[in-house]
Design a protein around this motif. Structure first.
Motif, PDB file in Angstrom:
ATOM      1  N   VAL A   1       0.884  -1.167   0.000  1.00 48.08           N
ATOM      2  CA  VAL A   1       0.000   0.000   0.000  1.00 48.08           C
ATOM      3  C   VAL A   1       0.917   1.211   0.000  1.00 48.08           C
ATOM      4  CG1 VAL A   1      -1.786   1.293   1.193  1.00 48.08           C
ATOM      5  CG2 VAL A   1      -1.835  -1.202   1.249  1.00 48.08           C
ATOM      6  N   GLN A   2       0.815   2.051  -1.033  1.00 50.57           N
ATOM      7  CA  GLN A   2       1.741   3.169  -1.200  1.00 50.57           C
ATOM      8  C   GLN A   2       0.995   4.462  -1.522  1.00 50.57           C
ATOM      9  OE1 GLN A   2       3.724   0.358  -4.046  1.00 50.57           O
ATOM     10  NE2 GLN A   2       5.531   1.592  -3.556  1.00 50.57           N
ATOM     11  N   VAL A   3       1.667   5.571  -1.284  1.00 46.58           N
ATOM     12  CA  VAL A   3       1.129   6.901  -1.608  1.00 46.58           C
ATOM     13  C   VAL A   3       2.209   7.692  -2.331  1.00 46.58           C
ATOM     14  CG1 VAL A   3       0.350   9.112  -0.689  1.00 46.58           C
ATOM     15  CG2 VAL A   3      -0.471   6.998   0.347  1.00 46.58           C
ATOM     16  N   ILE A   4       1.845   8.319  -3.441  1.00 46.36           N
ATOM     17  CA  ILE A   4       2.720   9.294  -4.094  1.00 46.36           C
ATOM     18  C   ILE A   4       2.002  10.636  -4.032  1.00 46.36           C
ATOM     19  CG2 ILE A   4       3.811  10.045  -6.238  1.00 46.36           C
ATOM     20  CD1 ILE A   4       4.123   7.167  -7.037  1.00 46.36           C
ATOM     21  N   SER A   5       2.631  11.618  -3.424  1.00 46.91           N
ATOM     22  CA  SER A   5       2.048  12.958  -3.328  1.00 46.91           C
ATOM     23  C   SER A   5       2.789  13.898  -4.265  1.00 46.91           C
ATOM     24  CB  SER A   5       2.122  13.473  -1.886  1.00 46.91           C
ATOM     25  OG  SER A   5       3.467  13.577  -1.460  1.00 46.91           O
ATOM     26  N   SER A   6       2.084  14.903  -4.760  1.00 42.30           N
ATOM     27  CA  SER A   6       2.687  15.818  -5.730  1.00 42.30           C
ATOM     28  C   SER A   6       3.633  16.810  -5.086  1.00 42.30           C
ATOM     29  CB  SER A   6       1.597  16.563  -6.505  1.00 42.30           C
ATOM     30  OG  SER A   6       0.775  17.290  -5.620  1.00 42.30           O
ATOM     31  N   GLY A   7       3.623  16.882  -3.748  1.00 40.02           N
ATOM     32  CA  GLY A   7       4.525  17.795  -3.056  1.00 40.02           C
ATOM     33  C   GLY A   7       4.913  17.255  -1.698  1.00 40.02           C
TER      34      GLY A   7
END
Length: 373
Positions: free
Chosen positions: A190-196
């Protein structure tokens, strides 16, 4: 990543690892009818472009798309609840499936507690946090979805607040591409990529010729496009690798006074696998006008040779005009390789327009029958 030539592996493709279906929930709001939020120019285009890539080039099921008035808080929560259903005929994802969740829109943080961050859905009311979507809720939902891999990508201000409460370092993985892919798919994630970064505002506009995309969405689109140009037996990119490419492009193209640095986070105790984007077999690289993709005898397959090459004359050693070198004068062609034809003094070669890794250079030398000294 090790690149292998077509003649190394033969005409038949290597067996692909077993994996389930790929799903996507894409959410975009431009706030055109909001009386307190600035209208955004790119979210709808960002999602439209990504949906096309995922379905047509990466084998995803038709994405679930929530745009503007369909992206209210209740609609977003309802979509997550649909994916959380783990039993019965209404189940949308299986334990072997992968789910990508993408949000493009405004984000904010609480005035009462700066550690709390939110998405602002359609119909969000000024100062009313109950009408916003809490980052903590989203993080809880994605960890409870019964799928092999879940990846959240948030292109919004303060999206660095979409993070897990604790983290662990990645396990060391094998270098062999096929074994690596099997390992990453077998292990959960389970992963998250945030734009900032944490509490960082992000840009709604990016310098992407011909594409009205945000800074982050354009970088994401470019990295997915680059996957199609790989000469691997299986063309794929992991979420962690995708983050590195997107981060570097976003920082490079950010205004000097406001660098934007995308982040990646992993849920603890959810496995060391990766969400993986796998290009469909036979997917053609979308060319700019005049560009071609061809197989040349003795050269690695898949490198692009622009159709915009033009001869550039120069004086040879005998003082004669010898227009045998070819260059691309169209910078926006974005071809990875430019062909330089040979003459009696040197053999033809391909010149990379971008930085080349040592591993890729060694593969190039081997393809020409030369050893890496």
């Amino acid at each position: 990543r090790r690149h292998r030539r077509a003649d190394e592996v033969g005409a038949a493709a290597a067996p692909r690892p077993e994996y389930g279906r790929f799903h996507a929930l894409l959410i975009a709001v431009d706030y055109a009818d909001s009386d307190w939020l600035t209208k955004l120019e790119s979210p709808l285009n960002d999602v439209d472009r990504l949906a096309w890539r995922l379905e047509k080039q990466f084998g995803f099921e038709p994405p679930t798309i929530l745009l503007n008035e369909r992206a209210t808080k209740s609609a977003i929560e309802g979509a997550f609840q649909d994916y959380l259903q783990s039993e019965g005929a209404g189940r949308l994802v299986d334990p072997t499936d992968s789910l990508l969740i993408y949000f493009a829109g405004h984000g904010t943080r609480s005035e009462k507690d700066e550690d709390l961050t939110f998405w602002l859905p359609h119909g969000a009311k000024q100062g009313d946090e109950e009408s916003w979507v809490r980052a903590d809720d989203v993080i809880d939902w994605i960890q409870d979805i019964d799928a092999a891999h879940v990846l959240l990508i948030s292109d919004s201000c303060y999206s660095g607040g979409f993070r897990f409460r604790s983290g662990e370092s990645d396990a060391e993985l094998t270098r062999n591409a096929e074994r690596k892919l099997n390992y990453l798919l077998r292990e959960g994630s389970v992963q998250v990529i945030s734009s900032g970064a944490d509490f960082e505002k992000v840009s709604d506009k990016g310098d992407w010729p011909g594409l009205n995309l945000s800074l982050f969405a354009g970088a994401l689109d470019q990295e997915l496009d680059r996957v199609l140009r790989l000469d691997n037996v299986i063309r794929y990119i992991t979420a962690s690798e995708l983050h590195i490419g997107v981060r570097d492009q976003a920082i490079e193209k950010s205004p000097a006074f406001s660098e934007q640095g995308p982040q990646v986070h992993r849920a603890p105790n959810k496995g060391y696998g990766e969400f993986i984007f796998i290009a469909q077999a036979g997917t053609e690289v979308p060319h700019e006008e005049g560009a071609v993709l061809k197989r040349m005898e003795g050269w690695p397959f898949g490198w692009r040779i622009p159709g915009t090459l033009v001869p550039l004359g120069f004086q040879d050693f005998e003082g004669k005009e010898s227009p045998t070198r070819l260059y691309s004068l169209k910078g926006e062609d974005r071809a990875e390789m430019v062909m330089v034809t040979g003459d009696k003094y040197f053999s033809p070669f391909l010149m990379d327009r971008y930085e080349v890794t040592n591993a890729r250079f060694r593969e190039f030398l081997k393809s020409r029958g030369r050893e890496d000294d």
